[in-house]
Design an enzyme around this catalytic site. Sequence first.
Site, mmCIF file in Angstrom:
data_model
loop_
_atom_site.group_PDB
_atom_site.id
_atom_site.type_symbol
_atom_site.label_atom_id
_atom_site.label_comp_id
_atom_site.label_asym_id
_atom_site.label_seq_id
_atom_site.Cartn_x
_atom_site.Cartn_y
_atom_site.Cartn_z
ATOM 1 N N HIS A 1 -5.594 3.279 -2.066
ATOM 2 C CA HIS A 1 -5.434 2.223 -1.066
ATOM 3 C C HIS A 1 -5.706 2.839 0.302
ATOM 4 O O HIS A 1 -4.792 3.351 0.951
ATOM 5 C CB HIS A 1 -4.017 1.649 -1.125
ATOM 6 C CG HIS A 1 -3.821 0.420 -0.301
ATOM 7 N ND1 HIS A 1 -2.964 -0.592 -0.683
ATOM 8 C CD2 HIS A 1 -4.356 0.021 0.884
ATOM 9 C CE1 HIS A 1 -2.979 -1.552 0.240
ATOM 10 N NE2 HIS A 1 -3.816 -1.187 1.196
ATOM 11 N N ARG B 1 -5.719 2.751 3.744
ATOM 12 C CA ARG B 1 -5.258 1.936 4.872
ATOM 13 C C ARG B 1 -5.960 2.339 6.170
ATOM 14 O O ARG B 1 -6.399 3.480 6.309
ATOM 15 C CB ARG B 1 -3.741 2.074 5.024
ATOM 16 C CG ARG B 1 -2.959 1.512 3.843
ATOM 17 C CD ARG B 1 -1.461 1.703 4.043
ATOM 18 N NE ARG B 1 -0.720 1.177 2.899
ATOM 19 C CZ ARG B 1 -0.365 -0.096 2.746
ATOM 20 N NH1 ARG B 1 -0.689 -0.973 3.684
ATOM 21 N NH2 ARG B 1 0.308 -0.486 1.686
ATOM 22 N N HIS C 1 -2.234 7.942 4.104
ATOM 23 C CA HIS C 1 -2.336 8.757 2.880
ATOM 24 C C HIS C 1 -3.810 8.953 2.528
ATOM 25 O O HIS C 1 -4.380 9.989 2.817
ATOM 26 C CB HIS C 1 -1.505 8.189 1.726
ATOM 27 C CG HIS C 1 -1.466 6.692 1.625
ATOM 28 N ND1 HIS C 1 -2.588 5.922 1.406
ATOM 29 C CD2 HIS C 1 -0.420 5.829 1.696
ATOM 30 C CE1 HIS C 1 -2.233 4.653 1.338
ATOM 31 N NE2 HIS C 1 -0.935 4.546 1.525
ATOM 32 N N GLU D 1 -7.886 -0.589 -3.539
ATOM 33 C CA GLU D 1 -7.062 -1.681 -3.040
ATOM 34 C C GLU D 1 -7.164 -1.756 -1.523
ATOM 35 O O GLU D 1 -7.417 -0.757 -0.855
ATOM 36 C CB GLU D 1 -5.585 -1.440 -3.379
ATOM 37 C CG GLU D 1 -5.256 -1.307 -4.833
ATOM 38 C CD GLU D 1 -3.783 -1.024 -5.035
ATOM 39 O OE1 GLU D 1 -3.296 -1.291 -6.147
ATOM 40 O OE2 GLU D 1 -3.124 -0.515 -4.112
ATOM 41 N N THR E 1 4.584 -0.613 2.490
ATOM 42 C CA THR E 1 3.899 -0.732 1.208
ATOM 43 C C THR E 1 3.614 -2.202 0.957
ATOM 44 O O THR E 1 4.195 -3.075 1.616
ATOM 45 C CB THR E 1 4.740 -0.135 0.064
ATOM 46 O OG1 THR E 1 3.991 -0.157 -1.161
ATOM 47 C CG2 THR E 1 6.033 -0.906 -0.129
ATOM 48 N N HIS F 1 3.347 -2.414 -9.092
ATOM 49 C CA HIS F 1 4.382 -2.275 -8.077
ATOM 50 C C HIS F 1 5.751 -2.104 -8.736
ATOM 51 O O HIS F 1 6.258 -3.004 -9.389
ATOM 52 C CB HIS F 1 4.436 -3.443 -7.097
ATOM 53 C CG HIS F 1 5.022 -3.050 -5.763
ATOM 54 N ND1 HIS F 1 4.263 -2.555 -4.722
ATOM 55 C CD2 HIS F 1 6.298 -3.016 -5.326
ATOM 56 C CE1 HIS F 1 5.043 -2.276 -3.698
ATOM 57 N NE2 HIS F 1 6.289 -2.539 -4.043
ATOM 58 N N ASP F 2 6.311 -0.912 -8.556
ATOM 59 C CA ASP F 2 7.639 -0.558 -9.061
ATOM 60 C C ASP F 2 7.739 -0.547 -10.586
ATOM 61 O O ASP F 2 8.841 -0.618 -11.135
ATOM 62 C CB ASP F 2 8.721 -1.474 -8.478
ATOM 63 C CG ASP F 2 8.952 -1.215 -6.993
ATOM 64 O OD1 ASP F 2 8.480 -0.169 -6.503
ATOM 65 O OD2 ASP F 2 9.606 -2.048 -6.343
ATOM 66 N N GLY G 1 1.928 4.359 -9.225
ATOM 67 C CA GLY G 1 1.832 5.522 -8.363
ATOM 68 C C GLY G 1 3.172 6.171 -8.090
ATOM 69 O O GLY G 1 3.473 7.244 -8.593
ATOM 70 N N HIS G 2 4.004 5.529 -7.273
ATOM 71 C CA HIS G 2 5.234 6.153 -6.776
ATOM 72 C C HIS G 2 6.123 6.661 -7.905
ATOM 73 O O HIS G 2 6.536 7.831 -7.904
ATOM 74 C CB HIS G 2 6.004 5.161 -5.907
ATOM 75 C CG HIS G 2 7.249 5.740 -5.317
ATOM 76 N ND1 HIS G 2 7.247 6.542 -4.201
ATOM 77 C CD2 HIS G 2 8.547 5.640 -5.707
ATOM 78 C CE1 HIS G 2 8.485 6.910 -3.919
ATOM 79 N NE2 HIS G 2 9.288 6.375 -4.815
#
Length: 237
Positions: free
Chosen positions: A43, A45, A50, A70, A100, A190-191, A213-214
Amino acid sequence: MTKLSVNVNKFATIRNARGGNNPDLVKVAKDCEKFGAQGITIHPRPDQRHITTEDVYQLSEVVTSEFNIEGYPDERFLKIIEEVKPAQATLVPDPPDVLTSNAGWDTISHAEFLEDVIQRIKAAGVRTSIFIDPIAERIEGAAKVGTDRIELYTESLATGYLKDREMAVRPYANTARLAKDLGLGVNAGHDLDLVNLKFLKEQIPFMDEVSIGHALVCDALYYGLENTIELYRRELE
């Protein structure tokens, strides 16, 4: 089969915290693929907190699995997509200052904008996916604007999972079936983690892809990257 796409943003965050090139993002992506990842997600940005623009082009030269980029579809993002031509462009409605991604597209109020963007991306030969909440009307809106896939935004599943997982997953299962009936592919992200991933897969067995990811990076601190990717693959299989 539901593919596992590893989001490598967090590795870039660690690198950027100290400067230099440790960890080496190109090596990370190649190792993720070697360890079983079926895709790499980034992603980029605008603030390059990052993933940097340079990262995008370097990774495009080495990723051999599915490359998923993304981002918010502004002119900068669209230029990247047209030049890199990843396998998939995932459209996310987040402004530059958010920590995020925290919401899906309203495909009804943004229908004209999304339709124009999707046509432009498809003209470059790139598959499109829209980041979206599990709301039936917005899924129908996604089909109308011509996207190839949706990516279900799964934060509410993750937060509700430990309280009542059946209730938490219901809107996802229902809207995923709707999307499938409308001819859309279904991704999710996501999560998602080793606690809730298998259950989601059981409820939506036809998911095309999950992007993680996270949680995966956090698990890798304890289990190691190779073992962690194997654990996530196992949950999907």
